[in-house]
Design a protein around this motif. Structure first.
Motif, mmCIF file in Angstrom:
data_model
loop_
_atom_site.group_PDB
_atom_site.id
_atom_site.type_symbol
_atom_site.label_atom_id
_atom_site.label_comp_id
_atom_site.label_asym_id
_atom_site.label_seq_id
_atom_site.Cartn_x
_atom_site.Cartn_y
_atom_site.Cartn_z
ATOM 1 N N ALA A 140 27.780 63.169 -6.353
ATOM 2 C CA ALA A 140 26.410 63.004 -6.885
ATOM 3 C C ALA A 140 25.986 61.541 -6.792
ATOM 4 C CB ALA A 140 26.360 63.501 -8.328
ATOM 5 N N THR A 141 26.370 60.909 -5.679
ATOM 6 C CA THR A 141 26.099 59.470 -5.524
ATOM 7 C C THR A 141 24.723 59.199 -4.905
ATOM 8 O OG1 THR A 141 27.456 59.670 -3.541
ATOM 9 C CG2 THR A 141 28.468 58.617 -5.445
ATOM 10 N N GLY A 142 24.028 60.252 -4.483
ATOM 11 C CA GLY A 142 22.629 60.102 -4.090
ATOM 12 C C GLY A 142 22.375 59.724 -2.638
ATOM 13 N N GLU A 143 21.161 60.058 -2.233
ATOM 14 C CA GLU A 143 20.690 59.711 -0.881
ATOM 15 C C GLU A 143 20.278 58.246 -0.813
ATOM 16 O OE1 GLU A 143 17.352 62.307 -0.919
ATOM 17 O OE2 GLU A 143 18.499 64.066 -0.294
ATOM 18 N N ASN A 144 20.136 57.650 -1.990
ATOM 19 C CA ASN A 144 19.616 56.271 -2.047
ATOM 20 C C ASN A 144 20.659 55.305 -2.591
ATOM 21 O OD1 ASN A 144 16.906 57.151 -1.319
ATOM 22 N ND2 ASN A 144 16.869 58.092 -3.322
ATOM 23 N N ALA A 145 21.932 55.553 -2.253
ATOM 24 C CA ALA A 145 23.022 54.775 -2.869
ATOM 25 C C ALA A 145 23.001 53.299 -2.464
ATOM 26 C CB ALA A 145 24.360 55.405 -2.518
ATOM 27 N N GLU A 146 22.643 53.030 -1.214
ATOM 28 C CA GLU A 146 22.664 51.630 -0.743
ATOM 29 C C GLU A 146 21.371 51.320 0.003
ATOM 30 O OE1 GLU A 146 25.374 50.075 -1.678
ATOM 31 O OE2 GLU A 146 26.572 51.864 -2.133
ATOM 32 N N PRO A 147 20.886 50.076 -0.120
ATOM 33 C CA PRO A 147 19.692 49.709 0.653
ATOM 34 C C PRO A 147 19.983 49.650 2.144
ATOM 35 C CG PRO A 147 20.548 47.817 -0.591
ATOM 36 C CD PRO A 147 21.381 48.995 -0.979
#
Ligand SMILES: Cc1cc2nc3c(=O)[nH]c(=O)nc-3n(C[C@H](O)[C@H](O)[C@H](O)COP(=O)(O)OP(=O)(O)OC[C@H]3O[C@@H](n4cnc5c(N)ncnc54)[C@H](O)[C@@H]3O)c2cc1C
Ligand SMILES: NC(=O)C1=CN([C@@H]2O[C@H](COP(=O)(O)OP(=O)(O)OC[C@H]3O[C@@H](n4cnc5c(N)ncnc54)[C@H](OP(=O)(O)O)[C@@H]3O)[C@@H](O)[C@H]2O)C=CC1
Ligand SMILES: O=C(O)C(=O)Cc1c[nH]c2ccccc12
Length: 411
Positions: A140-147
């Protein structure tokens, strides 16, 4: 939150799934499980819930879909919230949500590696402080984890400040400055709008076609209209209607340098995940010339940028509104379920379940609606398995005080 501690610094066995990430997705799964009496442990790299919203978004951010499309399972937004809750309101909803379902993530635990051990049939999840094991792993670390920081030629030559939108809070420090905003998704548009409010001079790079829809048509949300029409009409027809409405409402955006893609906005979102811009005022500032649209950047120079059309301009600051990426490939040692970009290979609605007790929530490219869908499915699936191994009475027999104890919880 329940687990059986074996011994300090030896692996911690979790009697329920390990969930990586305490954003809306991880919390939704934990809440749905808790509602069915199944314990879980959330490992979160930061020191707070919904860190994307708390730490990596700008001050003026609001939900851009009406609130009923952004609800997490089992709990509605408060009635007194506006149709588009502010970032602070969304965060307070998330905090109440976690409190309501007694969710207490283990904070400051960055998952560095997770792999399935065939011999024990368990996932081994390593953080900087130790190892957790469980039959189930929920990503559940997301689609937006890193820029995403693109490799623009000359990026290192530019002598002024360069920030990604994930580090941008407000335009106060940009007053009277010429700012190059690279990217024209929702972040790029909204940062330009914010910069104008602070009397900065934003120039927005648009290199490819982009769909812009007004967030609302005469008091109704574009998204809501689209969802309603899709119940009766085919996607292509709904997309054509949306574009017709958008053009009549916003005027011809082609003339502003914003060409529309050939594929319609909802089809493009479904197929590629590219979100249409839901306009809340940037277009009228482009029309009035307060936001300038530029062509793609050819290279950055010490004091500005050269563009592909041969123009050269000076800038004092650069803001990269170039989007985000998943970080799953950095830590999950598994090579069949995820693409090399860290997204499930199986498309929505079937991308939530992998092999050997692996699950993913919030990778649907469908925002919080997708999260809610995944979370309900995952909780049902894990509950069935958990009941088999723990017996039907276990749910009511859980005594949280006898199971919780984390040696590495620094919160
Ligand atoms: C600016 C912005 C605005 C948005 N607005 C909307 C909107 O209005 N409506 C909508 O539906 N969607 C919106 N979205 C989409 C967004 O993806 C969801 O709102 C939501 O935050 C997704 O939740 P998530 O839990 O999947 O991911 P996130 O919110 O990103 O949460 C993931 C969590 O995992 C943690 N984590 C990451 N890696 C690790 C690791 N290795 N170990 C431990 N923890 C880790 C992170 O710290 C984070 O707390 C927006 C996105 C952005 C960027
Ligand atoms: N609630 C809200 O109001 C908001 C929601 N969001 C959501 O957050 C998510 C992320 O949005 P956002 O941050 O805008 O990211 P997006 O991925 O949507 O957009 C990234 C933008 O950067 C451009 N880009 C990427 N690399 C380069 C490059 N090398 N040179 C020039 N341009 C480049 C892309 O252009 P190209 O298309 O050419 O690749 C695109 O315009 C989305 O889902 C969005 O809807 C974001 C902000 C506000
Ligand atoms: O804000 C986002 O990133 C979203 O994904 C929300 C969303 C889901 N489906 C959409 C279709 C059109 C615009 C936004 C969304």
């Amino acid at each position: 939150m329940n687990s059986c501690l074996e011994a300090e610094h030896s692996p911690i066995f979790v009697n329920g799934p390990i969930i990586v990430g305490a954003g809306p997705s991880g919390l939704s799964v934990a809440a749905c499980l808790s509602n069915r009496g199944v314990p879980s442990v959330i490992l979160e790299r930061t020191d707070c819930l919904a860190s994307l919203w708390q730490k990596r978004t700008y001050d003026r951010l609001k939900l851009h879909l009406p609130k009923h499309f952004c609800e997490l399972p089992l709990m509605k937004f408060p009635k007194n919230f506006p149709r588009y809750p502010s970032k602070q309101q969304f965060i307070s909803y998330i905090e109440s949500y976690a409190a309501r379902f007694n969710i207490e993530p283990v904070f400051n635990q960055t998952v560095e590696k997770a792999e399935f051990d065939v011999v024990s049939g368990l996932w081994k999840v390593k953080t900087q402080d130790g190892v957790y094991t469980s039959k189930w792993l929920v990503v559940a670390t997301g689609e937006n984890a890193e820029p995403v920081v693109p490799d623009i030629p000359g990026l290192k030559n530019f002598t002024g400040p360069i920030v990604h939108t994930s580090a941008y809070k407000c335009g106060s420090e940009y007053a009277n400055r010429k700012v190059l905003v690279v990217g024209c998704g929702n972040s790029g548009m909204e940062v330009c709008l914010d910069l104008c409010r602070y009397n900065a001079l934003p120039h927005m790079v648009v290199r490819n076609p982009v769909h812009v829809l007004p967030r609302d048509f005469f008091g109704l949300s574009s998204f809501g209209i689209a969802m309603t029409l899709l119940k009766w009409f085919p996607l292509k027809l709904v997309d054509n209607l949306l574009m017709l409405l958008a053009n009549s409402y916003l005027g011809n955006t082609d003339r502003l340098g914003l060409r529309r893609p050939k594929t319609g906005p909802i089809e493009l979102k479904n197929v590629t995940g590219k979100t249409p811009v839901l306009d809340v005022g940037a277009i009228s500032l482009i029309q009035s010339g307060q936001i300038r649209v530029t062509q793609a950047v050819k290279e950055l120079t010490k004091k500005g940028a050269k563009f592909v059309d041969g123009q050269e301009m000076g800038f004092e600051s650069i803001i990269l509104a170039t989007g985000y990426k998943s970080n799953v490939p950095d830590w999950l040692k598994e090579n069949s379920f995820f693409t090399k970009e860290g997204m499930p290979k199986t498309p929505f609605p079937n991308g939530w379940k992998g092999e050997n007790g692996l699950y993913t929530v919030g990778f649907t490219k469908r925002g919080l609606l997708g999260t809610a869908f995944d979370a309900v499915k995952i909780a049902e699936d894990i509950t069935d398995q958990w009941m088999k191994s723990n017996g039907p009475l276990s749910a009511s027999n859980i005594c949280s005080s006898c199971i919780i104890h984390f040696p590495f919880n620094k919160s």
